[in-house]
Write a protein that holds these residues in place. Structure first.
Motif, PDB file in Angstrom:
ATOM      1  N   SER A 325       0.811  -1.216   0.000  1.00  0.00           N
ATOM      2  CA  SER A 325       0.000   0.000   0.000  1.00  0.00           C
ATOM      3  C   SER A 325       0.848   1.271   0.000  1.00  0.00           C
ATOM      4  CB  SER A 325      -0.924   0.008   1.216  1.00  0.00           C
ATOM      5  OG  SER A 325      -1.796  -1.092   1.209  1.00  0.00           O
ATOM      6  N   SER A 326       2.113   1.162   0.381  1.00  0.00           N
ATOM      7  CA  SER A 326       2.961   2.350   0.448  1.00  0.00           C
ATOM      8  C   SER A 326       3.253   2.933  -0.933  1.00  0.00           C
ATOM      9  CB  SER A 326       4.281   2.017   1.162  1.00  0.00           C
ATOM     10  OG  SER A 326       5.032   1.060   0.428  1.00  0.00           O
ATOM     11  N   PHE A 327       3.309   2.096  -1.969  1.00  0.00           N
ATOM     12  CA  PHE A 327       3.651   2.582  -3.314  1.00  0.00           C
ATOM     13  C   PHE A 327       2.585   3.536  -3.871  1.00  0.00           C
ATOM     14  CE2 PHE A 327       6.171  -1.292  -2.897  1.00  0.00           C
ATOM     15  CZ  PHE A 327       7.404  -0.850  -3.321  1.00  0.00           C
ATOM     16  N   PRO A 328       1.303   3.128  -3.939  1.00  0.00           N
ATOM     17  CA  PRO A 328       0.308   4.071  -4.447  1.00  0.00           C
ATOM     18  C   PRO A 328       0.157   5.298  -3.569  1.00  0.00           C
ATOM     19  CG  PRO A 328      -0.759   2.094  -3.563  1.00  0.00           C
ATOM     20  CD  PRO A 328       0.705   1.810  -3.646  1.00  0.00           C
ATOM     21  N   ALA A 329       0.392   5.157  -2.258  1.00  0.00           N
ATOM     22  CA  ALA A 329       0.274   6.307  -1.359  1.00  0.00           C
ATOM     23  C   ALA A 329       1.339   7.360  -1.673  1.00  0.00           C
ATOM     24  CB  ALA A 329       0.399   5.851   0.093  1.00  0.00           C
ATOM     25  N   VAL A 330       2.581   6.916  -1.847  1.00  0.00           N
ATOM     26  CA  VAL A 330       3.670   7.843  -2.169  1.00  0.00           C
ATOM     27  C   VAL A 330       3.457   8.471  -3.545  1.00  0.00           C
ATOM     28  CG1 VAL A 330       6.147   8.001  -2.657  1.00  0.00           C
ATOM     29  CG2 VAL A 330       5.339   6.706  -0.666  1.00  0.00           C
ATOM     30  N   ILE A 331       3.027   7.676  -4.503  1.00  0.00           N
ATOM     31  CA  ILE A 331       2.782   8.201  -5.854  1.00  0.00           C
ATOM     32  C   ILE A 331       1.663   9.233  -5.821  1.00  0.00           C
ATOM     33  CG2 ILE A 331       1.953   7.581  -8.159  1.00  0.00           C
ATOM     34  CD1 ILE A 331       3.436   4.896  -7.799  1.00  0.00           C
ATOM     35  N   LEU A 332       0.596   8.972  -5.052  1.00  0.00           N
ATOM     36  CA  LEU A 332      -0.500   9.927  -4.931  1.00  0.00           C
ATOM     37  C   LEU A 332      -0.013  11.235  -4.325  1.00  0.00           C
ATOM     38  CD1 LEU A 332      -3.616  10.236  -5.264  1.00  0.00           C
ATOM     39  CD2 LEU A 332      -3.813   9.545  -2.868  1.00  0.00           C
ATOM     40  N   MET A 333       0.846  11.136  -3.322  1.00  0.00           N
ATOM     41  CA  MET A 333       1.430  12.325  -2.702  1.00  0.00           C
ATOM     42  C   MET A 333       2.257  13.128  -3.710  1.00  0.00           C
ATOM     43  SD  MET A 333       3.974  12.306   0.581  1.00  0.00           S
ATOM     44  CE  MET A 333       4.926  13.751   1.074  1.00  0.00           C
ATOM     45  N   ALA A 334       3.053  12.427  -4.518  1.00  0.00           N
ATOM     46  CA  ALA A 334       3.886  13.093  -5.524  1.00  0.00           C
ATOM     47  C   ALA A 334       3.029  13.769  -6.602  1.00  0.00           C
ATOM     48  CB  ALA A 334       4.836  12.087  -6.164  1.00  0.00           C
ATOM     49  N   ILE A 335       1.951  13.109  -7.014  1.00  0.00           N
ATOM     50  CA  ILE A 335       1.041  13.705  -8.001  1.00  0.00           C
ATOM     51  C   ILE A 335       0.449  15.002  -7.453  1.00  0.00           C
ATOM     52  CG2 ILE A 335      -1.182  13.408  -9.178  1.00  0.00           C
ATOM     53  CD1 ILE A 335      -0.503  10.428  -9.426  1.00  0.00           C
ATOM     54  N   GLY A 336       0.053  14.981  -6.187  1.00  0.00           N
ATOM     55  CA  GLY A 336      -0.486  16.190  -5.569  1.00  0.00           C
ATOM     56  C   GLY A 336       0.520  17.326  -5.554  1.00  0.00           C
ATOM     57  N   MET A 337       1.792  16.999  -5.336  1.00  0.00           N
ATOM     58  CA  MET A 337       2.827  18.039  -5.307  1.00  0.00           C
ATOM     59  C   MET A 337       3.034  18.667  -6.678  1.00  0.00           C
ATOM     60  SD  MET A 337       5.642  16.285  -2.781  1.00  0.00           S
ATOM     61  CE  MET A 337       5.419  16.335  -0.998  1.00  0.00           C
ATOM     62  N   ILE A 338       3.045  17.841  -7.732  1.00  0.00           N
ATOM     63  CA  ILE A 338       3.242  18.410  -9.073  1.00  0.00           C
ATOM     64  C   ILE A 338       2.025  19.228  -9.489  1.00  0.00           C
ATOM     65  CG2 ILE A 338       2.324  16.522 -10.505  1.00  0.00           C
ATOM     66  CD1 ILE A 338       5.612  18.485 -11.063  1.00  0.00           C
ATOM     67  N   LEU A 339       0.836  18.830  -9.014  1.00  0.00           N
ATOM     68  CA  LEU A 339      -0.362  19.630  -9.286  1.00  0.00           C
ATOM     69  C   LEU A 339      -0.299  20.967  -8.546  1.00  0.00           C
ATOM     70  CD1 LEU A 339      -3.182  16.909  -9.126  1.00  0.00           C
ATOM     71  CD2 LEU A 339      -2.289  18.071 -11.166  1.00  0.00           C
ATOM     72  N   MET A 340       0.251  20.959  -7.328  1.00  0.00           N
ATOM     73  CA  MET A 340       0.418  22.216  -6.585  1.00  0.00           C
ATOM     74  C   MET A 340       1.388  23.157  -7.289  1.00  0.00           C
ATOM     75  SD  MET A 340      -1.409  22.576  -3.803  1.00  0.00           S
ATOM     76  CE  MET A 340      -0.461  23.782  -2.874  1.00  0.00           C
ATOM     77  N   PHE A 341       2.343  22.594  -8.022  1.00  0.00           N
ATOM     78  CA  PHE A 341       3.292  23.411  -8.778  1.00  0.00           C
ATOM     79  C   PHE A 341       2.579  24.253  -9.838  1.00  0.00           C
ATOM     80  CE2 PHE A 341       6.041  23.792 -12.569  1.00  0.00           C
ATOM     81  CZ  PHE A 341       7.068  24.556 -12.040  1.00  0.00           C
ATOM     82  N   PHE A 342       1.526  23.677 -10.448  1.00  0.00           N
ATOM     83  CA  PHE A 342       0.808  24.372 -11.505  1.00  0.00           C
ATOM     84  C   PHE A 342      -0.430  25.122 -10.998  1.00  0.00           C
ATOM     85  CE2 PHE A 342       2.961  20.905 -13.817  1.00  0.00           C
ATOM     86  CZ  PHE A 342       3.628  21.653 -14.782  1.00  0.00           C
TER      87      PHE A 342
END
Length: 453
Positions: A325-342
């Protein structure tokens, strides 16, 4: 060596004597309530009361000390980075020392109860710090930094060292994910309380009332903890010298015997560095770059929705397993960060924040559970210091300074009352995104170890 041994023995005896004198007057009331809760195996009152109050204090420290320093004393982000770094170092060494100390004397309760009371008093001291009272900006800024370290000592003793060891010892392994999800949501709940109840004081510049009310909440939690926690007399873990207990978690033999624990800590540390790049500057970014005056509404929506999603998705974690479960959780967190960039608009920023914080909550919940799972039995207190190095000290030193470097590298500034201020830019989220993805590397190693076993 003999002198050190006697001073150590006297310090332990003196601590127990003072605590037993306190119990002499209040033991009947405290003991009855705590015993009844313990017999019903109900640790929720202690976990929720102590955990939530502690997170309220850490929210004030992590998010508002920075704003307090920035708005009322100095706009130099270097002071913020220095304060965060020294606080992290203090927290780590305090947790290492006091966790081991509580192991040796076989007690948890006195560190939590009295620790919270004194913690509250140190928070109250910030109400009386200002450039005018200390006759200088530099002196006032350094006073805030020093007071933060003092406050952190008592907070880390009560919360980071002993409360975490108490939770690890008191919760069965099969219930750990459920309890950990609640523990991880508490920072979000604390933020909602602080934003909803206390933020208005900071908006009006009423910092004295802000700090005194926070201290009152902490004091109440400390008083309640006397009644909620049963005073278990655990077996003293004083075999060997205090120094050998202190360095246990750093020995090569310990690392070799507990590889999964240290891989989990490494993954947690890298993940936390990514978060700390922007986290100390988040409110400043929302106010001064995005221009949202109603940041309390934005953060409130993000925290509520991400907390709810974390609880719902926590059931999936139990079914799929923590490492997977840690893999999708970390990826979801990273996606949120790149969305915050834009993100620039209120709606897009809110959606991006929900995605990022949901991933963050789930990933920290999973990683914290793994750390507890892999902690050697009988070494709960001693390992807390090692945990703090990976989860707090390194991230809070490396992350904020990286964020400060990115901010100072930007030409974007604004002038207020004749003072030029640096403004955080979206580039902090881009750097956070890249660092967060790096945490997948140790997780892959952990997954392979689990699969082989």
């Amino acid at each position: 060596m003999k002198k050190i041994w006697w001073s150590q023995l006297l310090s332990e005896k003196a601590f127990l004597f003072l605590y037993d004198m306190q119990r002499l007057y209040f033991s009947d009331i405290q003991g009855n309530i705590a015993y009844n809760l313990h017999m019903k195996k109900n640790i929720w009152p202690s976990i929720i009361t102590i955990g939530l109050a502690g997170q309220i204090a850490w929210t004030v420290e992590n998010m508002y000390f920075n704003v307090f320093l920035y708005n009322t004393i100095s706009q130099d982000p270097g002071y913020i980075a220095l304060m965060v770094a020294l606080s992290a170092i203090t927290a780590t060494f305090t947790t290492l020392f006091m966790g081991t100390f509580s192991d040796r004397i076989g007690r948890r309760k006195p560190f939590m109860t009295w620790g919270y009371v004194i913690w509250a008093l140190t928070v109250a001291l910030f109400a009386f710090v200002s450039p005018s009272s200390l006759k200088g900006v530099s002196l006032a800024a350094l006073t805030v930094v020093i007071l933060d370290c003092v406050m952190t000592f008592f907070g880390s003793t009560a919360n980071d060292a002993v409360f975490n060891a108490y939770v690890t010892e008191s919760v069965e392994e099969e219930k750990r994910t459920k309890v950990e999800s609640v523990v991880q949501i508490m920072p979000m709940a604390a933020m909602l309380i602080v934003f909803g109840v206390l933020d208005g004081f900071t908006q009006k510049g009423e910092w004295k009332a802000f700090f005194l009310i926070t201290a009152a909440i902490m004091l109440m939690a400390g008083i309640l903890s006397f009644f909620f926690i049963k005073d278990d007399r655990r077996e003293k873990r004083d075999k060997g010298s205090f120094l050998s207990n202190l360095i246990y978690g750093f020995l090569p033999s310990t690392v070799k015997e507990n590889k999964s624990l240290y891989i989990s800590l490494l993954a947690f540390g890298i993940n936390a560095i990514g978060m700390q790049v922007f986290y100390p500057y988040l409110i400043i970014y929302i106010q001064n770059y995005l221009g949202f005056d109603n940041y309390v509404v934005l953060l409130g929506i993000v925290l509520v929705l991400s907390s709810v999603l974390c609880v719902v998705l926590g059931k999936v974690v139990d079914k799929r397993g923590r490492v997977r479960s840690s893999f999708p959780a970390v990826i979801l967190m990273a996606i949120g960060m790149i969305l915050m960039f834009f993100a620039r608009s209120f709606i897009v920023t809110t959606i991006s924040g929900v995605i990022m914080m949901t991933g963050y909550l789930i990933s920290t919940s999973v990683l914290s559970s793994l750390v507890r799972d892999y902690t050697p039995k009988g070494k709960e207190g001693e390992i807390q210091g090692v945990r703090m190095i990976f989860q707090v000290m390194i991230p809070m030193i490396v992350g904020p300074f990286l964020g400060s470097f990115v901010i100072k590298g930007s030409s974007l500034t604004y002038t207020e009352l004749g003072v030029v201020k640096s403004v955080p830019t979206p580039r902090v989220f881009l750097l956070s995104f890249l660092l967060t993805l790096l945490s997948l590397i140790p997780l892959v190693s952990l997954y392979r170890r689990e699969k082989r076993s």
